[in-house]
Design a protein around this motif. Structure first.
Motif, PDB file in Angstrom:
ATOM      1  N   ASN A   1      24.045  36.550  50.306  1.00 24.02           N
ATOM      2  CA  ASN A   1      22.594  36.585  50.169  1.00 24.02           C
ATOM      3  C   ASN A   1      22.055  35.160  50.261  1.00 24.02           C
ATOM      4  O   ASN A   1      22.240  34.351  49.354  1.00 24.02           O
TER       5      ASN A   1
ATOM      6  N   MET B   1      20.511  38.042  54.628  1.00 25.07           N
ATOM      7  CA  MET B   1      21.930  38.088  54.306  1.00 25.07           C
ATOM      8  C   MET B   1      22.795  37.955  55.551  1.00 25.07           C
ATOM      9  O   MET B   1      22.407  38.366  56.646  1.00 25.07           O
TER      10      MET B   1
ATOM     11  N   PRO C   1      15.039  39.938  51.451  1.00 22.86           N
ATOM     12  CA  PRO C   1      16.465  39.921  51.776  1.00 22.86           C
ATOM     13  C   PRO C   1      16.761  39.181  53.070  1.00 22.86           C
ATOM     14  O   PRO C   1      16.169  39.454  54.115  1.00 22.86           O
TER      15      PRO C   1
END
Length: 207
Positions: free
Chosen positions: A33, A198, A196
């Motif tokens: 992440n 990632m 997010p």
């Protein structure tokens, strides 16, 4: 939403069940992440602090349908990762009062379209639909009062195929932000927010 996701997977499987060029498999790997996120207290007018990104994991099942030189690869995955936060004692001090982490657990449904080349390599891209079903706070005195549950993102990546093994590296970015409302033992409210971003490094096995 969870029913919609599961229905979509079942529908894809049913539509292509009679196809000759379809494979099923299992996969797992690490997720990194890269979005640090942010945290603020009391409606955002006291302070902000960056969170620290960390690694997590994902695992699940997939199917691959080969069509006219390309493939469609829907997946159903469990993904878990966390963000760490340092909360200062007050708005004017740099001293750390509390450190806590938020562990996010979600169900992902990526649907990637890929193209093979050079016999063993591929490139791929597609949407990922995510259902966040649990935000776990590391400090016992903190509780998650409310959390965002749904998000849509995009994935792009490349992979290498060796026999029945698939090695993939994907970059994922969310199209929207996710927030968690947190209440501590003194009824003070904190809010975290993340978009997010990632890197997913996985290996899959096709049956």
């Amino acid at each position: 939403m969870k029913k919609v996701i599961l229905t979509a997977i079942v529908g894809l499987a049913a539509n292509f069940a009679s196809a000759q060029n379809i494979n099923f498999g299992i996969k797992g790997g690490a997720v990194f992440n890269t979005d640090k996120g942010e945290v603020w207290r009391d409606a955002g007018d006291i302070f902000k602090r960056d969170g620290k990104a960390s690694a997590g994991f994902q695992a699940g099942v997939l199917s691959r349908i080969s069509l006219a030189g390309i493939y469609i690869q829907p997946e159903l995955l469990y993904t878990q990762f966390k963000n760490d936060y340092d909360v200062p004692a007050d708005a004017t001090s740099n001293d750390v009062n509390t450190r806590f982490s938020v562990t996010k657990k979600r169900i992902d449904v990526p649907v990637n379209v890929g193209k093979r080349f050079l016999g063993i390599a591929n490139v791929q891209a597609g949407p990922v639909f995510s259902y966040y079903f649990d935000d776990k706070i590391s400090v016992k005195e903190f509780t998650a009062a409310k959390q965002d549950e749904f998000n849509v993102g995009m994935q792009i990546g490349a992979g290498v195929e060796v026999s029945k093994l698939l090695f993939d590296l994907r970059y994922e970015f969310g199209l929207g932000k996710l927030g968690t409302e947190i209440v501590n033992g003194n009824n003070r409210e904190f809010n975290t927010q993340n978009r997010p971003q990632m890197l997913n490094l996985t290996v899959a096995y096709l049956f």
